[in-house]
Design a protein around this motif. Sequence first.
Motif, PDB file in Angstrom:
ATOM      1  N   ILE A 169     -37.924 -35.938  21.670  1.00 35.56           N
ATOM      2  CA  ILE A 169     -37.898 -37.316  22.720  1.00 35.56           C
ATOM      3  C   ILE A 169     -37.672 -38.632  22.121  1.00 35.56           C
ATOM      4  O   ILE A 169     -36.797 -39.270  22.561  1.00 35.56           O
ATOM      5  CB  ILE A 169     -39.012 -37.248  23.481  1.00 35.56           C
ATOM      6  CG1 ILE A 169     -39.426 -36.271  24.175  1.00 35.56           C
ATOM      7  CG2 ILE A 169     -39.399 -38.470  24.337  1.00 35.56           C
ATOM      8  CD1 ILE A 169     -40.743 -35.873  25.161  1.00 35.56           C
ATOM      9  N   LYS A 170     -38.103 -38.547  20.893  1.00 32.90           N
ATOM     10  CA  LYS A 170     -37.713 -39.956  20.241  1.00 32.90           C
ATOM     11  C   LYS A 170     -36.354 -39.995  19.629  1.00 32.90           C
ATOM     12  O   LYS A 170     -35.955 -41.138  19.575  1.00 32.90           O
ATOM     13  CB  LYS A 170     -38.752 -39.926  18.858  1.00 32.90           C
ATOM     14  CG  LYS A 170     -40.398 -40.216  19.249  1.00 32.90           C
ATOM     15  CD  LYS A 170     -41.045 -40.362  17.761  1.00 32.90           C
ATOM     16  CE  LYS A 170     -42.482 -40.669  18.045  1.00 32.90           C
ATOM     17  NZ  LYS A 170     -43.287 -40.432  16.705  1.00 32.90           N
ATOM     18  N   THR A 171     -35.752 -39.065  19.501  1.00 29.62           N
ATOM     19  CA  THR A 171     -34.493 -39.034  18.980  1.00 29.62           C
ATOM     20  C   THR A 171     -33.640 -39.132  20.099  1.00 29.62           C
ATOM     21  O   THR A 171     -32.768 -40.322  20.012  1.00 29.62           O
ATOM     22  CB  THR A 171     -33.875 -37.446  18.570  1.00 29.62           C
ATOM     23  OG1 THR A 171     -34.985 -37.106  17.609  1.00 29.62           O
ATOM     24  CG2 THR A 171     -32.576 -37.388  18.178  1.00 29.62           C
ATOM     25  N   ASP A 175     -41.621 -34.023  33.128  1.00 23.14           N
ATOM     26  CA  ASP A 175     -42.029 -35.349  33.738  1.00 23.14           C
ATOM     27  C   ASP A 175     -40.862 -36.097  34.192  1.00 23.14           C
ATOM     28  O   ASP A 175     -40.995 -37.000  34.971  1.00 23.14           O
ATOM     29  CB  ASP A 175     -42.877 -35.944  32.421  1.00 23.14           C
ATOM     30  CG  ASP A 175     -43.953 -35.361  31.926  1.00 23.14           C
ATOM     31  OD1 ASP A 175     -44.895 -35.074  32.763  1.00 23.14           O
ATOM     32  OD2 ASP A 175     -44.155 -35.283  30.985  1.00 23.14           O
ATOM     33  N   MET A 176     -39.667 -35.794  33.565  1.00 19.38           N
ATOM     34  CA  MET A 176     -38.314 -36.598  33.912  1.00 19.38           C
ATOM     35  C   MET A 176     -37.316 -35.592  34.080  1.00 19.38           C
ATOM     36  O   MET A 176     -36.989 -34.773  33.047  1.00 19.38           O
ATOM     37  CB  MET A 176     -38.486 -37.598  33.145  1.00 19.38           C
ATOM     38  CG  MET A 176     -37.045 -38.415  33.102  1.00 19.38           C
ATOM     39  SD  MET A 176     -36.768 -39.510  32.035  1.00 19.38           S
ATOM     40  CE  MET A 176     -35.166 -39.826  31.402  1.00 19.38           C
ATOM     41  N   SER A 200     -43.826 -39.237  28.094  1.00 21.36           N
ATOM     42  CA  SER A 200     -43.548 -37.842  28.512  1.00 21.36           C
ATOM     43  C   SER A 200     -43.786 -36.734  27.527  1.00 21.36           C
ATOM     44  O   SER A 200     -43.785 -36.950  26.183  1.00 21.36           O
ATOM     45  CB  SER A 200     -42.074 -37.968  28.911  1.00 21.36           C
ATOM     46  OG  SER A 200     -41.609 -38.842  29.780  1.00 21.36           O
ATOM     47  N   GLN A 201     -44.073 -35.672  28.114  1.00 23.84           N
ATOM     48  CA  GLN A 201     -44.369 -34.298  27.231  1.00 23.84           C
ATOM     49  C   GLN A 201     -42.855 -33.532  27.312  1.00 23.84           C
ATOM     50  O   GLN A 201     -42.861 -32.627  26.377  1.00 23.84           O
ATOM     51  CB  GLN A 201     -45.441 -33.666  27.870  1.00 23.84           C
ATOM     52  CG  GLN A 201     -46.946 -34.288  27.828  1.00 23.84           C
ATOM     53  CD  GLN A 201     -47.228 -34.842  26.163  1.00 23.84           C
ATOM     54  OE1 GLN A 201     -47.298 -33.948  25.414  1.00 23.84           O
ATOM     55  NE2 GLN A 201     -47.743 -35.887  26.019  1.00 23.84           N
ATOM     56  N   LYS A 202     -42.211 -33.765  28.453  1.00 25.73           N
ATOM     57  CA  LYS A 202     -41.009 -32.736  28.657  1.00 25.73           C
ATOM     58  C   LYS A 202     -40.171 -33.418  29.352  1.00 25.73           C
ATOM     59  O   LYS A 202     -40.545 -34.062  30.492  1.00 25.73           O
ATOM     60  CB  LYS A 202     -41.175 -31.421  29.145  1.00 25.73           C
ATOM     61  CG  LYS A 202     -40.418 -30.528  29.338  1.00 25.73           C
ATOM     62  CD  LYS A 202     -40.777 -29.161  30.004  1.00 25.73           C
ATOM     63  CE  LYS A 202     -41.450 -28.256  28.880  1.00 25.73           C
ATOM     64  NZ  LYS A 202     -41.781 -26.951  29.486  1.00 25.73           N
TER      65      LYS A 202
END
Length: 330
Positions: A144-146, A113-114, A204-206
Motif C-alpha cells: 500500500i505504501k508503495t 476497503d477500496m 486501508s488494510q486491503k
Amino acid sequence: MKPKVSVIVPIYNAELYLEECIQSVLHQTLRDIELLLIDDGSTDNSLRICKEYSKKDNRVQVFSNTNVGQGLERNFGVKRAVGEYIAFLDSDDQYKEDMLEKLYQKAVETNADMVSGGYADVYNGNVIEKHLLGNEILDSNEKIKTAMSNLIAYEKKDGYVGCIAVWDSIFRRDLIISNDIQFLSEREVYSEDLLYKLTFMSYSQKIVFCSDITYLYRVNDTSFTNKISESVLIRIITLYDSINIRFGSTLKEYNLKQRITNRTFFTLRFNIKKASKLSDAKKFYRMVVHNQRLMDTIKSYQPTNLKNFAVYYLLRWKMIGILQILCKRS
C-alpha cells in the motif's frame, strides 16, 4: 437495509451534461444504491433537473447549498450517505452501466476497503484514450505504501501510477467515518482528490485494482480558467506542504521529498502549458518566477528529459519570453 453503494454528485451549473450523468447511475446493473445530488448554488437549470429525477426515482435525494465548492459538498454528502461503500461522480461524467456492480462484487469477494477500476477519456462522444489498471490486490503495508508513493510521483522519472481522482473507486464508508477522512477545499489546495485518496489508502488494510474500464471521463477544453490568478500557485505549494506534513514520516523511506518535488514540477508545467493558450500568458509566467517559495520548492527537481530540462532552467533563469515560445510550439 442500507444500500450497497452511495453515489455522491456535487453539481454546479452542469445542466448541459447532467441528465446523462444521472441516468448513468440510475441505469446501473447494481440496483441497490442511493444517489445524492448536491446542488452547489447553480444559477442554471441544474437544481430543477435534479428535483425532476427525485420525483421519478426514490433512490434519488436532492440537496441545495450555497456555493462552497466540490470538496466540501462531497463531505456534506458523505455525512448523509448510508451506503456500505461510497462512490463519487463528477456531474459532467458518466459511469459505465456495470461499474458499481463490478467494483462492489470485487469488494465483497476480497473484503477490500477500496476498489478501483480503469477509465476512458471521452471527447465528443468518442473514446480517445483508455487508462487501464492491472488486476492487483494490495494486502500489506508495504504494497500500500508503495502504491501511495507511486501515485504521488515516480522517484526518478516523469509521471505517476494510477488515477489521482477519487471517481474511479469505491470506498468503505465505515473507514471514512471512523477516521474522519475529509476533502480539503479545491479553493485551498491543488488536487484535493489526491490528498483524500492517499489519506484513505493510509488507513486501508486491503486495496484492489481491476482492469475493467468502468468510468467515462469527459475531456473539457474549457476546464482551465481564462482568468490568470496566482491562487493556482498557492494551491500547488499547499499540496506540497500537505503531502509532506501528512505522509512525511510514513513514506520517508520511499524518498517522499523527491517524489513531491517531481509532483510539484509537473503540476506547474501542466499549468504553464495551459496558460500558454491565453493572451496574457506572460503575466502568469512572471507570477511563477517571482514566487520565491515555489521556485525554492522545485529547486531540487532533477529534469527527466530534454523538454523538462528546458522548462526547468528557463524558469530558474527567468527567461519567460523563450518559455512562452517553447510552450506554444509544444
